[in-house]
Design a protein around this motif. Structure first.
Motif, PDB file in Angstrom:
ATOM      1  N   VAL A  28       1.042  -1.159   0.155  1.00  0.00           N
ATOM      2  CA  VAL A  28      -0.004   0.079   0.033  1.00  0.00           C
ATOM      3  C   VAL A  28       0.670   1.126   0.009  1.00  0.00           C
ATOM      4  O   VAL A  28       1.574   1.619   1.128  1.00  0.00           O
ATOM      5  N   LYS A  30       0.077   4.496  -0.461  1.00  0.00           N
ATOM      6  CA  LYS A  30      -0.749   5.757  -0.467  1.00  0.00           C
ATOM      7  C   LYS A  30       0.191   6.734   0.482  1.00  0.00           C
ATOM      8  O   LYS A  30       0.664   6.210   1.727  1.00  0.00           O
ATOM      9  N   ASN A  51      -5.334   4.595  -2.343  1.00  0.00           N
ATOM     10  CA  ASN A  51      -6.747   5.250  -1.739  1.00  0.00           C
ATOM     11  C   ASN A  51      -7.163   6.181  -2.686  1.00  0.00           C
ATOM     12  O   ASN A  51      -8.521   6.270  -2.556  1.00  0.00           O
ATOM     13  N   ILE A  72      -7.901   0.684  -3.257  1.00  0.00           N
ATOM     14  CA  ILE A  72      -8.579   0.202  -1.911  1.00  0.00           C
ATOM     15  C   ILE A  72      -9.288   1.632  -1.393  1.00  0.00           C
ATOM     16  O   ILE A  72      -9.580   1.161  -0.411  1.00  0.00           O
ATOM     17  N   MET A 153     -13.361  -8.359  -0.013  1.00  0.00           N
ATOM     18  CA  MET A 153     -12.289  -7.248   0.754  1.00  0.00           C
ATOM     19  C   MET A 153     -13.128  -6.828   2.131  1.00  0.00           C
ATOM     20  O   MET A 153     -14.341  -6.545   2.307  1.00  0.00           O
ATOM     21  N   ILE A 155     -11.749  -4.805   5.929  1.00  0.00           N
ATOM     22  CA  ILE A 155     -10.829  -3.972   6.941  1.00  0.00           C
ATOM     23  C   ILE A 155     -11.318  -4.290   8.283  1.00  0.00           C
ATOM     24  O   ILE A 155     -12.319  -4.489   8.504  1.00  0.00           O
ATOM     25  N   MET A 188      -3.946  -6.184   7.328  1.00  0.00           N
ATOM     26  CA  MET A 188      -2.966  -5.075   7.058  1.00  0.00           C
ATOM     27  C   MET A 188      -1.702  -5.194   8.040  1.00  0.00           C
ATOM     28  O   MET A 188      -1.537  -6.188   8.688  1.00  0.00           O
ATOM     29  N   SER A 189      -0.913  -4.120   8.002  1.00  0.00           N
ATOM     30  CA  SER A 189       0.461  -4.179   9.060  1.00  0.00           C
ATOM     31  C   SER A 189      -0.015  -4.916  10.155  1.00  0.00           C
ATOM     32  O   SER A 189       0.817  -5.690  10.822  1.00  0.00           O
ATOM     33  N   ARG A 204      -2.926  -6.411   2.499  1.00  0.00           N
ATOM     34  CA  ARG A 204      -2.660  -5.177   2.014  1.00  0.00           C
ATOM     35  C   ARG A 204      -1.800  -4.403   2.907  1.00  0.00           C
ATOM     36  O   ARG A 204      -2.298  -3.855   4.180  1.00  0.00           O
ATOM     37  N   VAL A 205      -0.438  -4.247   2.858  1.00  0.00           N
ATOM     38  CA  VAL A 205       0.349  -3.823   3.741  1.00  0.00           C
ATOM     39  C   VAL A 205       1.235  -2.523   3.197  1.00  0.00           C
ATOM     40  O   VAL A 205       1.927  -2.450   2.294  1.00  0.00           O
ATOM     41  N   GLY A 206       1.050  -1.468   4.136  1.00  0.00           N
ATOM     42  CA  GLY A 206       1.737  -0.540   3.998  1.00  0.00           C
ATOM     43  C   GLY A 206       3.039   0.009   4.878  1.00  0.00           C
ATOM     44  O   GLY A 206       4.248  -0.475   4.627  1.00  0.00           O
ATOM     45  N   THR A 207       2.753   0.230   6.083  1.00  0.00           N
ATOM     46  CA  THR A 207       3.591   0.576   7.047  1.00  0.00           C
ATOM     47  C   THR A 207       4.697  -0.474   7.503  1.00  0.00           C
ATOM     48  O   THR A 207       5.970  -0.018   7.303  1.00  0.00           O
ATOM     49  N   ARG A 213       3.807   6.249   7.464  1.00  0.00           N
ATOM     50  CA  ARG A 213       3.272   6.730   6.448  1.00  0.00           C
ATOM     51  C   ARG A 213       3.502   8.367   6.508  1.00  0.00           C
ATOM     52  O   ARG A 213       3.205   9.007   7.999  1.00  0.00           O
TER      53      ARG A 213
END
Ligand SMILES: *Cc1c(COP(=O)(O)O)cnc(C)c1O
Length: 224
Positions: A28, A30, A51, A72, A153, A155, A188-189, A204-207, A213
Motif C-alpha cells: 500500500v 498511499k 486509496n 482500495i 475485501m 478492513i 494489514m500491517s 494489504r500492507v503499507g507501514t 506513512r
C-alpha cells in the motif's frame, strides 16, 4: 543503493519470507513518494494499492515497471471512469451504484474490470456492505458482463483485542465462502497474522514495508 532502498527492500523481503507463499502481498503506497514505490518494485513487489485517485494517477505516470494496480479507497461514482481506466482491480465495491458506474465505465473502455466486494465487519469502519447483504450485491455485480467479481475485501477493526480481530476476519471468511471467488483480501500491517489464520489470500500492507506513512501525499508536502 540508498539507505532508504535497503530499508524497503529488506523489510519487504522479511515480510515475504514470513507470509505464506500462496498469499499475495499488495504494497500500500498511499502518501508514499514515487521513489519509495520504485524501490518497492525493484525489491520484487508486483502489486500496489492506492486509496486516492489523483495521487495514484500522478504516481502511475512516473512508473514504467509492470505492476498490478489495486484501488482500495472509497469508490465515488463520479470517478468511476477514471478508476476503471487507471486501475487493474477495484477492491472496494460496496454498493450496487458503485458497481453500476464501474461496469458502465469498463464497458466504454472495452475492458472487463476485476473487482472485489467490500464488506463491513468492523464498528470502526465507515464503508462496506453489510455482511447479510453481500450475496445480493454479488448477484448485482455478476449481472454486469464488464465486471469480473473475484471475491471479498474487508478492513479489520481498530482494536487491541486480538480475539475481536479474529472474529471479524472469521466473519469475512464466512461471507467469502457464500459469495465465492478466488480472493479474500483481509489483513494489514497490524493484523495480517490473524487474517492469514482466517484464510486470507491477499494482504494489504503499507507501514510494515515502507515505515511510518507521511501524513499527506508527497506532492502536497512543502519542499524542504
Ligand atoms: C492504508 C490501508 C492499508 C495499509 O495499512 P497499513 O496499516 O499501513 O499496513 C490497507 N488497506 C487499506 C484499505 C488501507 O486504506
Amino acid at each position: 543503493m540508498s539507505s532508504t532502498a535497503e530499508g524497503i527492500a529488506s523489510r519487504y523481503a522479511r515480510l515475504r519470507a514470513e507470509v505464506p507463499a500462496h498469499v499475495t502481498i499488495v504494497a500500500v503506497t498511499k502518501f508514499q513518494p514515487v521513489e519509495a514505490v520504485r524501490e518497492a518494485l525493484a525489491a520484487g513487489v508486483a502489486d500496489i494499492g492506492e486509496n486516492y485517485l489523483q495521487e495514484a494517477r500522478a504516481k502511475f505516470a512516473a512508473i514504467d515497471a509492470p505492476v498490478r494496480k489495486h484501488f482500495i479507497g472509497h469508490v465515488q461514482t463520479n470517478k468511476a471512469k477514471a478508476l476503471a481506466s487507471a486501475f487493474d482491480l477495484v477492491q472496494s465495491v460496496d454498493r450496487a451504484e458503485a458497481g453500476d458506474a464501474l461496469a458502465k465505465a469498463a464497458a466504454a473502455l472495452g475492458k472487463r474490470l476485476p473487482v472485489l466486494l467490500q464488506i463491513n465487519v468492523s464498528p470502526s469502519e465507515r464503508f462496506g456492505c453489510a455482511p447479510d447483504e453481500a450475496e445480493r450485491l454479488a448477484d448485482a455485480l455478476r449481472a454486469h458482463s464488464s465486471l469480473q467479481l473475484e471475491g471479498v475485501m474487508a478492513i479489520g477493526p481498530i482494536t487491541e483485542d486480538r480475539s475481536a480481530i479474529a472474529r471479524a476476519f472469521d466473519l469475512a471468511a464466512a461471507v467469502f465462502g457464500r459469495v465465492g471467488g478466488s480472493t479474500l483480501s483481509i489483513g494489514m500491517s497490524g493484523d495480517w497474522r490473524e487474517a492469514v489464520a482466517a484464510g486470507s489470500t491477499m494482504i494489504r500492507v503499507g507501514t510494515t514495508i515502507f515505515g511510518p506513512r507521511p501524513l499527506r501525499p508527497a506532492s502536497k508536502n512543502p519542499v524542504t
